[in-house]
Design a protein around this motif. Sequence first.
Motif, PDB file in Angstrom:
ATOM      1  N   ILE A 134     -13.446   1.662  -1.556  1.00  0.00           N
ATOM      2  CA  ILE A 134     -12.169   1.700  -2.276  1.00  0.00           C
ATOM      3  C   ILE A 134     -12.160   0.641  -3.377  1.00  0.00           C
ATOM      4  CG2 ILE A 134      -9.693   1.266  -2.047  1.00  0.00           C
ATOM      5  CD1 ILE A 134      -9.921   2.491   0.779  1.00  0.00           C
ATOM      6  N   PRO A 135     -11.904   1.039  -4.626  1.00  0.00           N
ATOM      7  CA  PRO A 135     -11.879   0.053  -5.728  1.00  0.00           C
ATOM      8  C   PRO A 135     -10.639  -0.829  -5.652  1.00  0.00           C
ATOM      9  CG  PRO A 135     -11.253   2.230  -6.520  1.00  0.00           C
ATOM     10  CD  PRO A 135     -11.662   2.406  -5.087  1.00  0.00           C
ATOM     11  N   ALA A 136     -10.682  -1.931  -6.381  1.00  0.00           N
ATOM     12  CA  ALA A 136      -9.559  -2.875  -6.392  1.00  0.00           C
ATOM     13  C   ALA A 136      -9.248  -3.282  -7.820  1.00  0.00           C
ATOM     14  CB  ALA A 136      -9.884  -4.102  -5.549  1.00  0.00           C
ATOM     15  N   LYS A 184       0.226 -12.896   2.985  1.00  0.00           N
ATOM     16  CA  LYS A 184       0.686 -12.872   4.380  1.00  0.00           C
ATOM     17  C   LYS A 184       0.884 -11.441   4.874  1.00  0.00           C
ATOM     18  CE  LYS A 184       4.368 -15.382   4.392  1.00  0.00           C
ATOM     19  NZ  LYS A 184       5.574 -16.066   4.937  1.00  0.00           N
ATOM     20  N   VAL A 185       1.533 -10.634   4.047  1.00  0.00           N
ATOM     21  CA  VAL A 185       1.809  -9.249   4.426  1.00  0.00           C
ATOM     22  C   VAL A 185       0.506  -8.465   4.532  1.00  0.00           C
ATOM     23  CG1 VAL A 185       2.937  -7.113   3.712  1.00  0.00           C
ATOM     24  CG2 VAL A 185       4.129  -9.299   3.463  1.00  0.00           C
ATOM     25  N   ASP A 227      -2.102   0.048  -2.463  1.00  0.00           N
ATOM     26  CA  ASP A 227      -1.615  -0.784  -1.365  1.00  0.00           C
ATOM     27  C   ASP A 227      -2.396  -2.091  -1.386  1.00  0.00           C
ATOM     28  OD1 ASP A 227       0.290  -0.214   1.129  1.00  0.00           O
ATOM     29  OD2 ASP A 227      -1.305  -1.555   1.796  1.00  0.00           O
ATOM     30  N   ILE A 228      -1.833  -3.118  -0.714  1.00  0.00           N
ATOM     31  CA  ILE A 228      -2.514  -4.408  -0.661  1.00  0.00           C
ATOM     32  C   ILE A 228      -3.480  -4.500   0.517  1.00  0.00           C
ATOM     33  CG2 ILE A 228      -0.747  -5.699  -1.900  1.00  0.00           C
ATOM     34  CD1 ILE A 228       0.431  -6.558   0.733  1.00  0.00           C
ATOM     35  N   SER A 229      -3.380  -3.560   1.461  1.00  0.00           N
ATOM     36  CA  SER A 229      -4.223  -3.607   2.659  1.00  0.00           C
ATOM     37  C   SER A 229      -5.378  -2.628   2.547  1.00  0.00           C
ATOM     38  CB  SER A 229      -3.389  -3.285   3.902  1.00  0.00           C
ATOM     39  OG  SER A 229      -4.219  -2.964   4.993  1.00  0.00           O
ATOM     40  N   PHE A 268      -7.117   6.499  -4.233  1.00  0.00           N
ATOM     41  CA  PHE A 268      -6.630   5.280  -3.599  1.00  0.00           C
ATOM     42  C   PHE A 268      -7.213   4.045  -4.284  1.00  0.00           C
ATOM     43  CE2 PHE A 268      -6.530   8.679  -0.472  1.00  0.00           C
ATOM     44  CZ  PHE A 268      -5.219   8.595  -0.011  1.00  0.00           C
ATOM     45  N   LEU A 269      -6.382   3.014  -4.365  1.00  0.00           N
ATOM     46  CA  LEU A 269      -6.770   1.800  -5.081  1.00  0.00           C
ATOM     47  C   LEU A 269      -6.081   0.609  -4.428  1.00  0.00           C
ATOM     48  CD1 LEU A 269      -8.114   0.671  -7.777  1.00  0.00           C
ATOM     49  CD2 LEU A 269      -5.849   0.939  -8.792  1.00  0.00           C
ATOM     50  N   GLN A 270      -6.825  -0.478  -4.231  1.00  0.00           N
ATOM     51  CA  GLN A 270      -6.220  -1.698  -3.708  1.00  0.00           C
ATOM     52  C   GLN A 270      -5.609  -2.476  -4.866  1.00  0.00           C
ATOM     53  OE1 GLN A 270      -8.789  -4.691  -1.954  1.00  0.00           O
ATOM     54  NE2 GLN A 270      -7.177  -5.339  -0.542  1.00  0.00           N
ATOM     55  N   ALA A 271      -4.295  -2.698  -4.800  1.00  0.00           N
ATOM     56  CA  ALA A 271      -3.608  -3.419  -5.872  1.00  0.00           C
ATOM     57  C   ALA A 271      -2.264  -3.900  -5.363  1.00  0.00           C
ATOM     58  CB  ALA A 271      -3.413  -2.527  -7.103  1.00  0.00           C
TER      59      ALA A 271
END
Length: 611
Positions: A306-308, A319-320, A393-395, A416-419
């Motif tokens: 998954i790219p970020a 934290k979340v 999403d951050i996770s 999907f992308l981590q951001a």
Amino acid sequence: MRKRESIAQLAEHALRLAQVGEFEGAAAFFEQAIALDACNLDLRYNLAVVEENLGHIGKAASLLIEVLQRKPASPFAAASQLSRLFTRYRVDDGAVLTAAGLSTALQTRDIALQPLTEAGLQWLSTQNADWRDGIRRIASGEMSELEVGRAILGKLRHLDRAEHEMLCLCLREGIVKSIDSERLLTGVRAAILLDSGRTLFDDRDHFNLALALVVQGWNNDFAWAETSQETDALSALKIERTALLAADMPTTRAFLCAALYRPLEEIVSPPLGVDDMRALKPKSFRETLSTQILERADRDAAAKSIPAVGALSDATSLKVARQYEASPYPRWKTVQRSAPGALQRYLGRLMPADCFAFMDKECDVLIAGCGTGQQALMSATAHGPKARLLAIDISRASLAYASVMAAREKITNVSFLQADILDVARLERRFDLIYCVGVLHHMADWRAGWRALLSCLKPSGLMNVGLYSATARRGLRDLRDDKDYPGAGCTDSAARIYRRSLLLRDDETPASYVKQSRDFYALNTFRDLVLHESEATVTIEEIAQFLDDEGLVFRGFALDVNVLQEFTTLFPAAAPAGTLADWAAFERLKPHTFDGMYYFWVERQDKPAAG
């Protein structure tokens, strides 16, 4: 030939009447046709749909069960209709249901199985004497959970075969969302560990139930509490990896008992992998464990691909993110697919058609804070192949779950992308529609997060937003001052102990609100509900002020039709969507209206610059 023609004519008349809302006449014609052809399952299915429209819910459920009990070649339509019916209504008359019919529905793919799981367990609690008596004895304090569990196991071989199959399917396909059934099954699990582990492979019914309880543990994220006696028994289990892979039966039994309480990766080291599956015996044990092993391997592989966009830097976001890395939320199994055009028909009841005309063409949709992807995939099916969806999403663990499920469901129009929402400007994209449900209230500043999203919303674009209600969640805020509150970030063991303490409290305490929530019954959802690292609540007045400040127009709440009808009765002069001022007054009258959250639509009003 004449009989067949007569049946076809009756069915045609019935369908014609149903299409124009003449349901009583349609029901009469369908019943005449069924009298001539009692084996025609299509007639019974269509009559069930008509009976539901007439408000005859028990009769509709009974007809659908009759169809399913006969095991049609294609049970999808009847099972899907039954699932939707149980989503909206509770059928208290257990006599209209059968274990065999529910079992057929529970084995149907591509439908929501959780409502069927709950209906099946409710049926057992009223129709099976041993189950009903066990629940009563636990609730009255006459017997402990373990004592009832032992009694249930002792009588298991007397359980009707269809009932046993349905019970195991309920445990495998959904989450137990009944305190009474959870307490009884907690006792059954304890009895297996403490008494029956030595003979598990000698009793097929015990063994199959144990495997189903293992899967239930995965489904509910091992939310059920354990006694010190159980903890000691688990610690005493002797499980060597080499013996397990050599198919040593005592070791296999011990592993199965441990898997009732712990994730597979915590039982042996290194955890069982794909290459180990062939060595596991017996076959049903191997097949059950292989499902989880393969899913974990798929998620691990997906997480790496998954790219970020950028690295997380906001303290609250970090934290979340840690919470959801350790406990992805929610763990879901099926996605409810939307019929083509259903979303547009729904929006047409809230706003003018030109507000969502872009949905008929190629369009760009952002799912901001997609979690494990259930909403993203539902939206992908609702918008259809012309829509390009980006889910962020951050996770990474949550995104991996979502990616695997998208591949499994063969949904290809979402990526999907981590951001972080705070970094969406780095996407350098603009969107026709943004979904952000259940996310902004977990940020340090919900207004800043919302403004960041508005920066990439096209002029006249739509947003679908979900925010926690300060009124509805007052009881949850009180729990944070509870003397036993273990705090956000507590261990799984502490979370289970606290959850158990709430489960056993009197209903007159603040815990009553929590126990009524559907998120109470799995550990990852319980953490999100009660033990979140960061949570804010808002008022309708605050939402209204933000909309005024940012040039947004309120287009309506997403609520059950019964609530909307009640609102219309109290505020007959309101537009279809109502005004936020009217809804604030309604919430004061009905403070639990938004127990889930404020879930609403807004439209951006600014226009593109000339030229």
